[in-house]
Design an enzyme around this catalytic site. Structure first.
Site, mmCIF file in Angstrom:
data_model
loop_
_atom_site.group_PDB
_atom_site.id
_atom_site.type_symbol
_atom_site.label_atom_id
_atom_site.label_comp_id
_atom_site.label_asym_id
_atom_site.label_seq_id
_atom_site.Cartn_x
_atom_site.Cartn_y
_atom_site.Cartn_z
ATOM 1 C CE1 TYR A 182 25.828 15.512 37.465
ATOM 2 C CE2 TYR A 182 24.611 16.613 39.216
ATOM 3 C CZ TYR A 182 24.944 15.462 38.536
ATOM 4 O OH TYR A 182 24.383 14.249 38.913
ATOM 5 C CB THR A 189 28.493 5.762 44.518
ATOM 6 O OG1 THR A 189 29.124 7.054 44.512
ATOM 7 C CG2 THR A 189 27.056 5.913 44.035
ATOM 8 C CE LYS A 200 23.032 13.795 35.714
ATOM 9 N NZ LYS A 200 22.943 12.537 34.930
ATOM 10 C CB SER A 249 20.688 14.438 39.440
ATOM 11 O OG SER A 249 21.107 14.948 40.688
#
Length: 308
Positions: free
Chosen positions: A212, A247, A216, A197
């Site tokens: 997070y 998404t 990544k 990401s």
């Protein structure tokens, strides 16, 4: 067929006869038509025809988009892995059905299976790969797409949720890559793509998501490290780093927070978020022979977000 003309047409083969001092020309026209030549529509090395592919976290979201990209590029042998096996199987059925719309292909032309797999469990990953190998006999391209994201401030982030995030995002990517390589090396090699990401490069704002981001960053470096370790064994490992993508899950979140969407778009040079299909070309490139001399690299698709 032939036609008569009072005067000879230049550069036209003809036979000439004289009748009453008038010259006639006879031009013969062939009834045989030449079929126009068709140039190849795509570079052949981009084709996924004949390749066996596997994608984790593929029942929905970006993982499912990657599967669609493979099928659209000629892949007919594909394993969809996701936590719930029934959802993975439903996704496989739907993918085949959509691939047959406006196509000469039939469901019998595809071997697309859904497999239940908890990527945070090494044993579950091993069993899933065994099932895939029993079905297909080989693996050419594997995409580790399974991942989660949560937003807690660093002080408030519950440890059990941090552990779960790392188990899926980091350990899951490692287990997936390791099992892929174990099966690819005996057959001469293959391609592995770890989905990272932009969060592994920059710090996202305004949402707090330190674990997070760190996960990544780990995936990016993992891809580079494994690429070096397996390079001489024929296994390529690269990373794909998406930016903010629309998404279905993201759309649901942003439907209740339009200000957040405006913030993300204002920080992106192109002024908008990406669509999942914007990643299709990159995933096919990384997974196909078109990138056969590429390993340990990262493709970032973010509308320029990381540049400023």
């Amino acid at each position: 067929m032939f036609s008569l003309f009072a005067r000879a047409a230049p550069h036209v083969p003809r036979s000439t006869v004289l009748t009453r001092n008038v010259q006639f020309s006879v031009r013969f026209q062939s009834t045989v038509t030449t079929k126009p030549k068709r140039a190849p529509r795509v570079l052949p090395s981009f084709s996924m025809e004949g390749k066996v592919c596997l994608v984790t976290g593929a029942a929905r979201g970006l993982g499912n988009e990657f599967c669609r990209a493979f099928v659209q590029s000629g892949c007919t042998d594909l394993a969809i892995l996701d936590l719930k096996e029934d959802e993975a199987k439903d996704a496989a059925t739907e993918l085949v059905a959509s691939a047959c719309v406006n196509s000469d292909m039939t469901p019998e032309d595809f071997n697309v299976i859904g497999v239940g797999c908890d990527v945070s469990s090494e044993l579950s990953v091993q069993r899933a790969f065994e099932q895939v190998m029993d079905n297909f006999g080989r693996l050419d391209s594997v995409v580790a797409s399974a991942g989660i994201v949560e937003n807690y401030s660093a002080f408030d982030y519950p440890f059990d949720r941090i552990k779960r995030l790392y188990d899926i995002n980091v350990h899951g990517a490692f287990f997936t890559a390791r099992e892929a390589a174990r099966n690819m090396i005996p057959q001469g090699g293959g391609s592995i793509v770890l989905v990272a990401s932009i969060s592994g490069t920059i710090i996202n704002i305004p949402q707090p998501q330190t674990p997070y981001n760190a996960s990544k960053a780990a995936v990016r470096h993992m891809a580079a490290s494994l690429a070096v370790e397996w390079a001489k064994k024929g296994v390529r490992v690269n990373a794909l780093s998406p930016g903010y993508m629309l998404t279905k899950l993201t759309k649901t979140i942003l439907a209740h927070d339009q200000d957040l969407k405006k913030t993300w778009e204002s920080l992106t040079p192109v002024g908008k978020m990406g669509e999942p299909e914007d990643l299709a070309g990159a995933i096919v490139f990384l997974s196909s022979d078109a990138s056969k001399y590429m390993t340990g690299s990262e493709i970032r698709i973010d509308g320029g977000y990381c540049l400023i």
